[in-house]
Design a protein around this motif. Sequence first.
Motif, PDB file in Angstrom:
ATOM      1  N   GLU A  81     -20.951  41.495 -91.245  1.00 18.85           N
ATOM      2  CA  GLU A  81     -21.567  42.143 -92.408  1.00 18.85           C
ATOM      3  C   GLU A  81     -22.219  41.121 -93.327  1.00 18.85           C
ATOM      4  O   GLU A  81     -21.915  41.059 -94.527  1.00 18.85           O
ATOM      5  N   PRO A 130     -25.699  38.266-100.903  1.00 20.59           N
ATOM      6  CA  PRO A 130     -25.162  38.576 -99.570  1.00 20.59           C
ATOM      7  C   PRO A 130     -24.239  37.447 -99.094  1.00 20.59           C
ATOM      8  O   PRO A 130     -24.436  36.280 -99.452  1.00 20.59           O
ATOM      9  N   ASP A 158     -17.802  42.086-102.461  1.00 26.58           N
ATOM     10  CA  ASP A 158     -17.215  43.209-101.724  1.00 26.58           C
ATOM     11  C   ASP A 158     -16.042  42.782-100.839  1.00 26.58           C
ATOM     12  O   ASP A 158     -15.285  43.624-100.363  1.00 26.58           O
ATOM     13  N   LYS A 182     -23.774  42.239 -96.886  1.00 21.52           N
ATOM     14  CA  LYS A 182     -22.976  42.793 -97.978  1.00 21.52           C
ATOM     15  C   LYS A 182     -22.681  41.687 -98.991  1.00 21.52           C
ATOM     16  O   LYS A 182     -22.508  40.523 -98.622  1.00 21.52           O
TER      17      LYS A 182
END
Length: 156
Positions: free
Chosen positions: A12, A61, A19, A15
């Motif tokens: 991921e 990110p 997070d 993201k």
Amino acid sequence: MIRIVRNLREEEANKPEKDFAYYLEEASFVTMGLCYEKNPRFSGGVYNSFVRRLTPFSDEPLSKALKAHEKTSEMLMDLDEKVAEVVKKLKAKGFVSPYLKTFVVARSNPLRFMKEAPELEDLLKTIRGKVERFNVDRIKQEDIVASGGGGAPDDE
């Protein structure tokens, strides 16, 4: 810790780093993990208090955030080399203490006197400059003892 980040990045990468805060616990652990990966004997405890304070989880990110941690880890590794040079000079003068690195960093870290916390990169540059100008000839045994470092020179 760094393996977790790399695995998450593969799965991921887009993201935001924040997070993954529940996996990582502290953003500084990513930076420290990179340092320990390069040098398993890295003295992270000497630096973690201010790295932790000045390293929030990023909105960027995960892949981009990891690059920022890598840059910070390079700066820390460079600083650690400079601190080790000063410690070597102190030992050559006869000072013996397991806390000499901590002493040098504490003497060079102005964070506790600052009203506003700087960016970590700026603080690392400041500390590095102070370490490079560290005058071992001005250090007395009492300075190290007062800092909690204990230890007497070998010739005493």
